[in-house]
Write an enzyme that holds these catalytic residues in place. Structure first.
Site, PDB file in Angstrom:
ATOM      1  CG  ASN A  84      -1.693   1.207   1.459  1.00  0.00           C
ATOM      2  OD1 ASN A  84      -1.757   2.067   0.589  1.00  0.00           O
ATOM      3  ND2 ASN A  84      -2.307   1.335   2.629  1.00  0.00           N
TER       4      ASN A  84
ATOM      5  N   GLY B 174       2.728   2.075  10.868  1.00  0.00           N
ATOM      6  CA  GLY B 174       3.679   3.170  10.692  1.00  0.00           C
ATOM      7  C   GLY B 174       4.398   3.566  11.974  1.00  0.00           C
TER       8      GLY B 174
ATOM      9  CD  GLU C 228      -3.326  -2.764   7.527  1.00  0.00           C
ATOM     10  OE1 GLU C 228      -2.234  -2.971   7.000  1.00  0.00           O
ATOM     11  OE2 GLU C 228      -4.000  -1.746   7.315  1.00  0.00           O
TER      12      GLU C 228
ATOM     13  CG  HIS D 173      -5.686   1.730   5.461  1.00  0.00           C
ATOM     14  ND1 HIS D 173      -5.239   2.710   6.314  1.00  0.00           N
ATOM     15  CD2 HIS D 173      -4.665   0.854   5.306  1.00  0.00           C
ATOM     16  CE1 HIS D 173      -3.978   2.435   6.661  1.00  0.00           C
ATOM     17  NE2 HIS D 173      -3.610   1.315   6.060  1.00  0.00           N
TER      18      HIS D 173
ATOM     19  CE  LYS E  18      -0.153   3.191   4.789  1.00  0.00           C
ATOM     20  NZ  LYS E  18      -0.002   3.263   6.228  1.00  0.00           N
TER      21      LYS E  18
ATOM     22  CB  SER F  75       5.511  -1.999  11.929  1.00  0.00           C
ATOM     23  OG  SER F  75       5.124  -0.668  12.213  1.00  0.00           O
TER      24      SER F  75
END
Ligand code: PGA
Length: 255
Positions: free
Chosen positions: A9, A173, A167, A95, A11, A213
């Site tokens: 992804n 992140g 997730e 998401h 982003k 991560s």
């Protein structure tokens, strides 16, 4: 059998030129004899250009979001038809950044899921709890609600076009990964929820990715878990140096 599914992804990163360059590198290295499914989701502006790079390759094209309406007066939105028109075959829906930064709720997400499936797009439905929810001991309840609401009205024959991405929001992140054990436990729970909503057979074939991560140094132990079938990768999917070793997690070190 569940085929390992590694998805990137990207982003809000990469110009068209940068996206095409990385896509070319991936196509050159990812062959269809790799017993895995690989997908990349560039930003909307790069989809068309990346689509022609991926044509005929083993890498699927994904989008990061989609409008809940088919067409009309929806300034700033991108429709399912537009995505299909540029060669997209997967769409990431729900998401955590869409849920928590842009206020998308389960009802909106459910609309998008049903619309995508009705137009033959594969869906990656993201679910996951915040740190506060985990600390309050309601992580399973939150994920269950997201699944039940997100999949409302989705028939069992459509479920084969759905991948679930677990997730945990606190792991995205942040450099913090759920331990493989914690992630696997939630994946087991997700399969239980799917068994209740559909049946055991549907739950057994469902692909459940972990995201948050994921890096070259933790992919192997995550994928070693029985119920972790793939990864949805953000930051580490932006460079071939970090994404290829993740894709090739069971080939020893990256080429
Ligand atoms: P991350 O993002 O790998 O950078 O944590 C994952 C995601 O948001 O899908």
């Amino acid at each position: 059998m569940r085929v390992p599914f590694i998805a990137g992804n990207w982003k809000m990163h990469k110009t068209i030129e940068e996206a095409v360059a990385l896509a070319k590198e991936l196509v050159a290295k990812v062959r269809d004899n790799v017993q895995k499914k690989v997908m990349i989701a560039p930003p909307f502006t790069a989809l068309y250009a990346v689509s022609s790079v991926l044509k005929g390759s083993a890498v699927f094209l994904g989008a990061q979001n989609m409008a809940a309406a088919e067409k009309g007066a929806h300034t700033g939105e991108i429709s399912v038809h537009m995505l299909k028109d540029v060669g997209v075959s997967y769409v990431i829906i729900g998401h955590s950044e869409r849920r928590h930064v842009y206020g998308e709720n389960d009802q909106l997400i459910n609309k998008k899921v049903k619309l995508a499936l009705s137009k033959d797009l594969n869906v990656i439905l993201c679910v996951g709890e915040t740190l506060e929810e985990r600390e309050r001991g309601i992580a399973e309840k939150v994920v269950e609600e997201q699944l039940v609401n997100g999949l409302q009205g989705v028939e069992s024959k459509e479920l084969t076009f759905v991948t679930i991405a677990y997730e945990p929001v606190w792991a995205i992140g942040t450099g913090k990964t759920a331990t493989p054990e914690d992630a696997d436990a939630m994946h087991v729970y997700i399969r239980k929820v799917i068994t209740n909503l559909y049946d055991k057979a549907a739950a057994a074939v469902l692909t459940i990715q972990y995201g948050g991560s994921v890096k070259p140094n933790n992919i192997k132990e995550l994928m070693a878990k029985d119920n972790i079938d793939g990864a949805l990768v953000g930051g580490a999917s932006l460079e071939s140096d970090t994404f290829l070793p993740i894709i090739q997690f069971n080939n020893g070190d990256a080429e």
